[in-house]
Design a protein around this motif. Structure first.
Motif, mmCIF file in Angstrom:
data_model
loop_
_atom_site.group_PDB
_atom_site.id
_atom_site.type_symbol
_atom_site.label_atom_id
_atom_site.label_comp_id
_atom_site.label_asym_id
_atom_site.label_seq_id
_atom_site.Cartn_x
_atom_site.Cartn_y
_atom_site.Cartn_z
ATOM 1 N N ASN A 48 67.818 -37.468 -30.847
ATOM 2 C CA ASN A 48 67.299 -38.772 -30.434
ATOM 3 C C ASN A 48 65.817 -38.642 -30.134
ATOM 4 N N GLY A 49 65.050 -39.520 -30.761
ATOM 5 C CA GLY A 49 63.617 -39.486 -30.513
ATOM 6 C C GLY A 49 62.864 -38.503 -31.384
ATOM 7 N N GLY A 61 62.042 -38.915 -34.414
ATOM 8 C CA GLY A 61 61.080 -39.632 -35.254
ATOM 9 C C GLY A 61 61.661 -40.127 -36.563
ATOM 10 N N LYS A 62 62.986 -40.128 -36.678
ATOM 11 C CA LYS A 62 63.623 -40.548 -37.931
ATOM 12 C C LYS A 62 63.371 -42.023 -38.212
ATOM 13 N N THR A 63 63.651 -42.845 -37.221
ATOM 14 C CA THR A 63 63.487 -44.284 -37.422
ATOM 15 C C THR A 63 62.027 -44.618 -37.673
ATOM 16 N N THR A 64 61.142 -43.957 -36.958
ATOM 17 C CA THR A 64 59.720 -44.216 -37.155
ATOM 18 C C THR A 64 59.316 -43.919 -38.594
ATOM 19 N N GLN A 71 68.874 -49.624 -37.385
ATOM 20 C CA GLN A 71 69.771 -49.061 -36.388
ATOM 21 C C GLN A 71 70.320 -50.182 -35.512
ATOM 22 N N HIS A 101 74.071 -38.920 -37.107
ATOM 23 C CA HIS A 101 74.192 -37.799 -36.179
ATOM 24 C C HIS A 101 75.444 -36.983 -36.463
ATOM 25 N N LEU A 141 60.481 -49.471 -26.102
ATOM 26 C CA LEU A 141 59.778 -48.436 -26.859
ATOM 27 C C LEU A 141 60.563 -47.135 -27.000
ATOM 28 N N SER A 167 63.620 -44.644 -28.231
ATOM 29 C CA SER A 167 64.483 -44.571 -29.400
ATOM 30 C C SER A 167 65.889 -44.973 -28.972
ATOM 31 N N GLY A 188 68.924 -43.787 -29.145
ATOM 32 C CA GLY A 188 69.768 -42.869 -28.398
ATOM 33 C C GLY A 188 69.301 -42.723 -26.963
ATOM 34 N N ARG A 191 63.669 -52.076 -32.138
ATOM 35 C CA ARG A 191 64.211 -50.968 -32.906
ATOM 36 C C ARG A 191 65.661 -50.743 -32.569
HETATM 37 N N1 LIG Z 1 56.644 -48.850 -30.979
HETATM 38 C C1 LIG Z 1 56.652 -47.717 -30.256
HETATM 39 N N2 LIG Z 1 55.853 -47.589 -29.176
HETATM 40 C C2 LIG Z 1 55.854 -46.452 -28.446
HETATM 41 N N3 LIG Z 1 56.628 -45.395 -28.689
HETATM 42 C C3 LIG Z 1 57.458 -45.449 -29.747
HETATM 43 C C4 LIG Z 1 57.517 -46.615 -30.583
HETATM 44 N N4 LIG Z 1 58.423 -46.385 -31.553
HETATM 45 C C5 LIG Z 1 58.913 -45.143 -31.329
HETATM 46 N N5 LIG Z 1 58.327 -44.582 -30.261
HETATM 47 C C6 LIG Z 1 58.591 -43.224 -29.731
HETATM 48 O O1 LIG Z 1 58.554 -42.315 -30.821
HETATM 49 C C7 LIG Z 1 59.598 -41.353 -30.717
HETATM 50 C C8 LIG Z 1 60.437 -41.335 -31.979
HETATM 51 O O2 LIG Z 1 61.250 -42.504 -32.009
HETATM 52 P P1 LIG Z 1 62.275 -42.849 -33.171
HETATM 53 O O3 LIG Z 1 62.804 -44.200 -32.900
HETATM 54 O O4 LIG Z 1 61.639 -42.629 -34.493
HETATM 55 O O5 LIG Z 1 63.428 -41.762 -32.938
HETATM 56 P P2 LIG Z 1 64.780 -41.504 -33.726
HETATM 57 O O6 LIG Z 1 64.664 -40.174 -34.340
HETATM 58 O O7 LIG Z 1 65.102 -42.643 -34.617
HETATM 59 O O8 LIG Z 1 65.838 -41.403 -32.525
HETATM 60 P P3 LIG Z 1 67.342 -42.035 -32.334
HETATM 61 O O9 LIG Z 1 68.282 -41.067 -32.940
HETATM 62 O O10 LIG Z 1 67.525 -42.059 -30.858
HETATM 63 O O11 LIG Z 1 67.370 -43.376 -32.948
HETATM 64 C C9 LIG Z 1 60.373 -41.698 -29.465
HETATM 65 O O12 LIG Z 1 59.983 -40.836 -28.434
HETATM 66 C C10 LIG Z 1 59.984 -43.110 -29.137
HETATM 67 O O13 LIG Z 1 59.983 -43.325 -27.758
#
Ligand SMILES: Nc1ncnc2c1ncn2[C@@H]1O[C@H](COP(=O)(O)OP(=O)(O)OP(=O)(O)O)[C@@H](O)[C@H]1O
Ligand SMILES: [Mg+2]
Lengths: 519, 338
Positions: free
Chosen positions: A41-42, A44-47, A88, A200, A410, A412, A414, B338
Motif C-alpha cells: 500500500n502506497g 505508487g502503483k495507482t499513481t 480502485q 495484492h 491523499l 493510498s 490501503g 483515488r
Molecule cells: N494527490 C496526491 N497528493 C499527495 N500525495 C499523494 C497523492 N496521490 C498519491 N499520493 C501519495 O503517494 C503514495 C503512493 O500512492 P498510490 O496511491 O500510488 O499507492 P498504491 O501503490 O496504489 O497503494 P494502494 O495499494 O494502497 O492502493 C502514497 O504515499 C500517497 O499518500
C-alpha cells in the motif's frame, strides 16, 4: 521481449508536495500480455497508472504508446487511444442506470437521443459473452460494490480498449467471479489486448500473469517472468520479508472462553427480514455469534450483505425480527447508541461510509470517538488528543502518511483502510461487524488486520466477518454460513469436515431452498 | 508555494477587475481620473468615509457568517435576505411591545429576538429539507419573498406609525438604540457584535464537537450517518444558526441605524452576504475581510456616481465578475479521488 513493446514508460517521476510517489520507474507491456503490478500500500502503483491514463502529469519521464509519444494527455485522449482504466475506487454516477453509465460520454447512434433499448441489448450481449452479470436498467446507486465493479469492467469492454488497466479488480470478487474475470482477460489477451493488473493477491498473479513488476517505495525493484516466480520470492520483493503462513487460526475455537461467557450470545439475529428493494432484501436471517467467536458470512457480493450489515448498524430498520447485542434487544437504537453498546463497524465502502475525505487523519479518527471523553469534553474537541490518537493509529497500523494533519483524500487506498480499522478496533469493541475488512490491503497489511481480528476474538469480542473472499473466511472463521438472495444457509463448523463443494454450490444458489427447509 | 500561487491569483483578479471597471467607466464616457478619485475618496478618503464602510460591512459580516455555517453543513441558505427582514421585525416588535424596559434589558432582548426570528424563519426550510428532502435553495428563496412582503404589510397595518403618512413603524424607544462607538459618525456597536460573532463562529466550527458534526455532515452525509451523527438534526441546527445570524444582522440594522422598521431595510445585504461567504471561503476571518472589501466597493462606487456620474450599479457588475473569477478557479488538478 523481441517484439517492440506496446507500451513503454521510461523513468517516470512524480512527487506530491516534495515527497516522491514514483521515483524513476520504467515499465513496459507487450502486445497480448497480462502484466501484473505488485507492491505494498502506497508503493505508487495507482499513481503510475494515473500518469499513464492522463489523470496526473508526470514530473519527468516519457510514455511511448504503440510507437507514439504520449504526453499532456487526459483520460479522454487515453480512451480514444485505446487505454482504459478501472479505478480502485469506482467512478460511476450513482443516479444513472447501468446502461447510461456504460455509454456515458459516448456519442452512440442517435446522439443526443440514443436508442436506449438497442444499447441495452448490446450491453446484454456483451455481458453474456463475457459472463459479466449486469442489469442494464438498474440504478447504480442500488448496486453493491461487487456489482459496480462489473459495470466498470463492462464500461471498458464496451469502449473496446486495447490496454485494460485494472486497479485491484478482484478485491471484491468471489473465487468463481475471479475465475470468470480471468477468463474474460484471457479472451482479451488472445485477441491482442494487453492488461495491466494491480492486485495484492499473489496467487492470482502467479496463475494468470505473464510478467510481474514489483514496486516498493515508488521505485521498481524487479520485473520477472511469472513462470519462474514463487509466492515467497514475490512477497520478499514486496515487503522485504517473507510472509508468515497465510492467516490461520491461532487456536481452535473449542479452547476459547466461548462457553465460559455463558450462553449469552454477543450478537444475535433472530429471523431478520427486510422487504426487498430493487430485488435485495433479507428473508428471515438468523445467526448468533458468541463472544470470542468469528462468524463468517460468505457469498457473492450483492446478495443482501450490505442490507444485513446496515440492519446491524441501525441504518436500516428490519421489517420483522429481533436483534440482540449481549442478550439485550437493540430495536429503535440508531448507529450512535449501538456504537455505545460496543459495536464497531467496518464498511466495505470506505470513501462513502468510513471516511470524510476532506478531513485530515486526526479528524477522521475523531469521527469514531465523538462520545469518548478522552477526545471530547464539555462539547469541546481536544485537538491534541485527536492528533495523539491518530498518531498512535499511524504508528500501530503502519499507515503511510505525512502525518495526522494530512488530508485523508491523499492517502493510498490501503492506507485509508488501515486508518478505519485502527479507529474502529481501538475502542475494544464487544461486537465487530467487519464487511470486507481487508479489501485493498497489501499482503502484509492483510496479515496484520487478520491478526488484529484474531486478537479481538481472543479478547472475547463477537466478530461477524462478511466477506466474499473464501480464503479469508476459511482462515479466520470459526463457523460460517452462506448468504444468497437474502437467505442465510445453516452455519457450518469451519474445520476439516467443511464440504467446500457444498459451500460453492450454496454460493451459486443451488441447494439453498432445501437447506433452508431442512433447517 | 501554495501561498505564492494564491497571491498570484489575487493579483490577477485585481488586474482583471480594474480592467473591467476602467472599461465600464470609459463606456459611459466619464472621466476615469475623476471616477477613480471619487471612488477612493468615498471609500477611504476621510474618517467619515471609512466609518461608512464599516457601517456597511456590519450586516454583511453577520449575515455572511450565517450563510457560511449553512454552506459548511450542506444547507445552501439563499434566504439570508428574508431572515434579515424577519430579524428586524422581531427586534422592532420587542421595542413596540415593551417600550418601558431599561436599555440593559431591552437591547439584549431585541437582539436575541432578532436572532430567534431569523433562526426560526430559516429552520422551517431546514426542517423541510431534513424531513422531506425539499431543496432549501428553492424554499429559502421563496421565503425571501414572503418575508419581505410580510414586512410590507406590517408597516402598513399593525406596526404602522399612525402619525406619519409613509409606511413605516413608529420610532423605537431611545433605550433600544445601539450606542454609537465613534462620534460623530454612524458607526455603532453592531460592528463589535459582528466581530465577536466571527470569533464565536470560528470557535464553534473548529473547536467544538457540534461544529465538527456539522462540518462532517456537510462533507459526507452518508459517512456521518454511519459514524452515528444525525444528519437531520445537524441540518436543522445549521439552518437555525445560519438564519439566526442573518436575523441578528437585521436586528443590528434596526437598533443601530434606522431605529424603526421600514420597507427596504436591507438593500440586498442577504444576497451580498452569500458573495462575502464565497469570497471569504466560508472562513470567519475571510468573511470579515471580504465584507470590508465589498462594503468599500459599494460605498466607493456611490461616491463615484456623485463625483463623475458613473452609475453606482457598476459595483454589482464588479462583484459578478469577481464571483465568476473565483468560481472559475479550479481547486487543484491533482486532487482527484483515488
Ligand atoms: N494527490 C496526491 N497528493 C499527495 N500525495 C499523494 C497523492 N496521490 C498519491 N499520493 C501519495 O503517494 C503514495 C503512493 O500512492 P498510490 O496511491 O500510488 O499507492 P498504491 O501503490 O496504489 O497503494 P494502494 O495499494 O494502497 O492502493 C502514497 O504515499 C500517497 O499518500
Ligand atoms: Mg492504489
Amino acid at each position: 521481449m523481441v517484439v517492440p513493446a506496446m507500451l513503454a514508460m521510461r523513468d517516470i517521476r512524480k512527487s506530491f508536495a516534495g515527497v516522491p510517489a514514483n521515483d524513476g520507474i520504467s515499465f513496459d507491456v507487450g502486445e497480448g500480455e497480462i502484466h501484473a503490478l505488485l507492491g505494498e500500500n502506497g508503493a505508487g502503483k495507482t499513481t503510475l497508472m494515473n500518469i499513464l491514463y492522463g489523470i496526473y502529469a508526470a514530473d519527468s519521464g516519457s510514455i511511448v504508446w504503440r510507437g507514439e509519444v504520449l504526453g499532456g494527455h487526459g483520460p479522454k485522449e487515453a480512451i480514444a487511444q485505446g487505454i482504459g482504466m478501472v479505478h480502485q475506487h469506482f467512478m460511476l454516477v450513482p443516479t444513472l442506470s447501468v446502461s447510461e453509465n456504460i455509454t456515458l460520454g459516448l456519442k452512440s447512434r442517435g446522439h443526443p437521443f440514443p436508442d436506449r433499448r438497442r444499447l441495452d441489448t448490446d450491453i446484454l450481449e456483451l455481458s453474456a459473452r463475457y459472463g459479466l452479470d449486469v442489469d442494464p436498467a438498474a440504478k447504480v446507486a442500488s448496486l453493491s460494490v461487487g456489482e459496480r465493479q462489473r459495470v466498470e469492467i463492462m464500461k471498458l469492454l464496451y469502449r473496446d480498449a486495447r490496454l485494460l488497466i485494472l486497479d485491484e479488480p478482484t478485491a471484491v470478487l468471489t473465487p468463481g467471479e475471479t475465475d470468470g474475470l480471468f477468463r474474460v482477460l484471457a479472451t482479451c489477451k488472445g485477441q491482442g489486448h494487453s492488461v495491466i493488473l494491480i492486485t495484492h493477491r499473489i496467487s492470482e498473479v502467479l496463475a494468470f500473469a505473464d510478467r510481474i513488476t514489483v514496486l516498493r517505495d515508488g521505485a521498481r525493484v524487479a520485473t520477472l517472468e511469472a513462470a519462474g516466480a514463487t509466492a515467497a520470492g514475490l512477497s520478499t520483493l514486496m515487503i522485504g520479508r517473507e510472509l508468515k503462513s497465510p492467516a490461520r487460526r491461532t487456536a481452535p475455537a473449542a479452547s476459547l472462553p466461548r462457553s465460559a461467557a455463558g450462553d449469552r450470545a454477543g450478537l444475535e439475529a433472530r429471523a431478520i427480514s427486510l422487504r426487498p428493494v430493487a430485488g435485495k432484501g433479507l428473508q428471515s436471517v438468523s445467526f448468533s455469534v458468541a463472544p470470542g467467536e468469528i462468524f463468517g458470512i460468505a457469498g457473492v457480493d450483492g446478495n443482501g450483505q450490505k442490507e444485513l450489515a446496515e440492519c446491524l448498524l441501525g441504518l436500516r430498520i428490519p421489517d420483522s425480527g429481533k436483534l440482540l447485542f449481549g442478550g439485550l434487544p437493540v430495536e429503535g437504537l440508531g448507529p450512535r447508541q449501538r456504537k455505545r453498546r460496543g459495536l464497531a463497524y467496518v464498511s466495505d465502502d470506505r470513501h462513502h461510509d468510513g471516511l470524510v475525505l476532506g478531513f485530515d487523519l486526526a479528524e477522521n479518527y475523531l469521527l469514531g470517538k465523538l462520545d469518548d471523553p478522552r477526545f471530547v469534553r464539555f462539547g469541546l474537541v481536544d485537538r491534541k488528543a485527536c492528533l495523539r490518537g491518530a498518531g498512535g493509529a499511524i504508528a500501530d497500523y503502519h499507515v503511510k502518511t505525512r502525518g495526522p494533519t494530512e488530508e485523508v483524500r491523499l492517502l493510498s487506498g490501503g492506507n485509508q483502510q488501515k486508518l478505519i480499522l485502527a479507529r474502529e478496533l481501538s475502542s475494544g469493541p464487544a461486537i465487530i461487524v467487519a464487511f470486507q475488512p481487508a479489501r485493498g490491503l497489501d499482503i502484509g497489511a492483510t496479515e496484520f488486520v487478520h491478526e488484529r481480528l484474531l486478537e479481538r476474538r481472543a479478547a472475547g469480542s463477537s466478530v461477524l466477518l462478511i466477506s466474499s473472499d473464501m480464503d479469508e473466511l476459511l482462515g479466520l472463521a470459526d463457523r460460517l454460513a452462506v448468504l444468497h438472495r437474502g437467505r442465510l444457509s445453516p452455519a457450518y463448523d469451519n474445520d476439516g469436515s467443511l464440504d467446500m463443494m457444498r459451500i460453492g454450490l450454496l454460493m451459486g444458489g443451488q441447494g439453498m431452498a432445501e437447506e433452508a427447509c431442512a433447517s | 508555494m501554495r501561498f505564492l500561487r494564491t497571491l498570484g491569483f489575487a493579483a490577477l483578479v485585481l488586474l482583471l477587475v480594474l480592467a473591467v471597471a476602467a472599461a465600464l467607466v470609459i463606456a459611459v464616457r466619464a472621466d476615469p481620473g475623476k471616477a477613480a478619485s471619487g471612488f477612493l475618496r468615498g471609500a477611504f478618503g476621510s474618517f467619515y468615509s471609512i466609518s461608512e464602510v464599516l457601517v456597511r460591512a456590519t450586516p454583511l459580516i453577520l449575515a455572511g457568517l450565517g450563510v457560511s455555517i449553512g454552506f459548511r453543513t450542506g444547507f445552501f441558505n439563499i434566504g439570508a435576505e428574508g431572515q434579515i427582514y424577519l430579524g428586524a421585525t422581531a427586534a422592532t416588535a420587542v421595542g413596540l411591545l415593551f417600550p418601558g424596559l431599561p436599555a440593559l434589558v431591552l437591547l439584549p432582548l431585541a437582539l436575541l429576538c432578532g436572532f430567534a426570528g431569523g433562526g426560526l424563519w430559516s429552520a422551517v426550510p431546514g426542517f423541510l429539507k431534513s424531513r422531506f428532502g425539499l431543496s432549501e435553495v428553492i424554499t429559502t428563496i421563496m421565503f425571501n419573498y414572503i418575508a419581505i412582503n410580510v414586512v410590507g404589510i406590517l408597516v402598513r397595518s399593525v406596526m404602522k406609525d399612525p402619525s406619519y403618512p409613509l409606511p413605516m413603524s413608529p420610532d423605537l424607544p431611545e433605550a433600544m438604540h445601539l450606542p454609537v462607538i465613534l462620534e460623530p459618525t454612524r458607526l455603532h456597536l453592531g460592528l463589535v457584535i459582528a466581530l465577536v460573532a466571527a470569533l464565536a463562529v470560528w470557535f464553534l466550527m473548529s473547536r467544538t464537537a457540534a461544529g465538527f458534526r456539522m462540518r462532517a455532515v456537510g462533507l459526507n452525509p452518508r459517512g456521518s450517518l454511519v459514524a452515528g451523527i444525525s444528519v437531520p438534526a445537524n441540518l436543522l441546527l445549521a439552518s437555525a444558526l445560519s438564519g439566526g445570524l442573518a436575523g441578528l444582522a437585521g436586528a443590528s440594522e434596526i437598533t443601530g441605524i434606522h431605529h424603526r422598521l421600514l420597507e427596504g431595510i436591507s438593500p440586498g445585504f442577504g444576497y451580498v452576504a452569500i458573495i462575502a461567504a464565497l469570497l471569504g471561503r466560508n472562513h470567519p476571518g475571510g468573511i470579515v475581510i471580504a465584507s470590508l472589501g465589498i462594503a468599500a466597493l459599494q460605498v466607493g462606487s456611490s461616491s463615484m456616481q456623485r463625483a463623475s456620474g458613473v452609475p453606482s450599479s457598476i459595483s454589482w457588475i464588479i462583484m459578478g465578475v469577481l464571483v465568476l473569477l473565483i468560481l472559475a478557479r479550479r481547486p487543484d488538478r491533482d486532487r482527484v479521488a483515488r
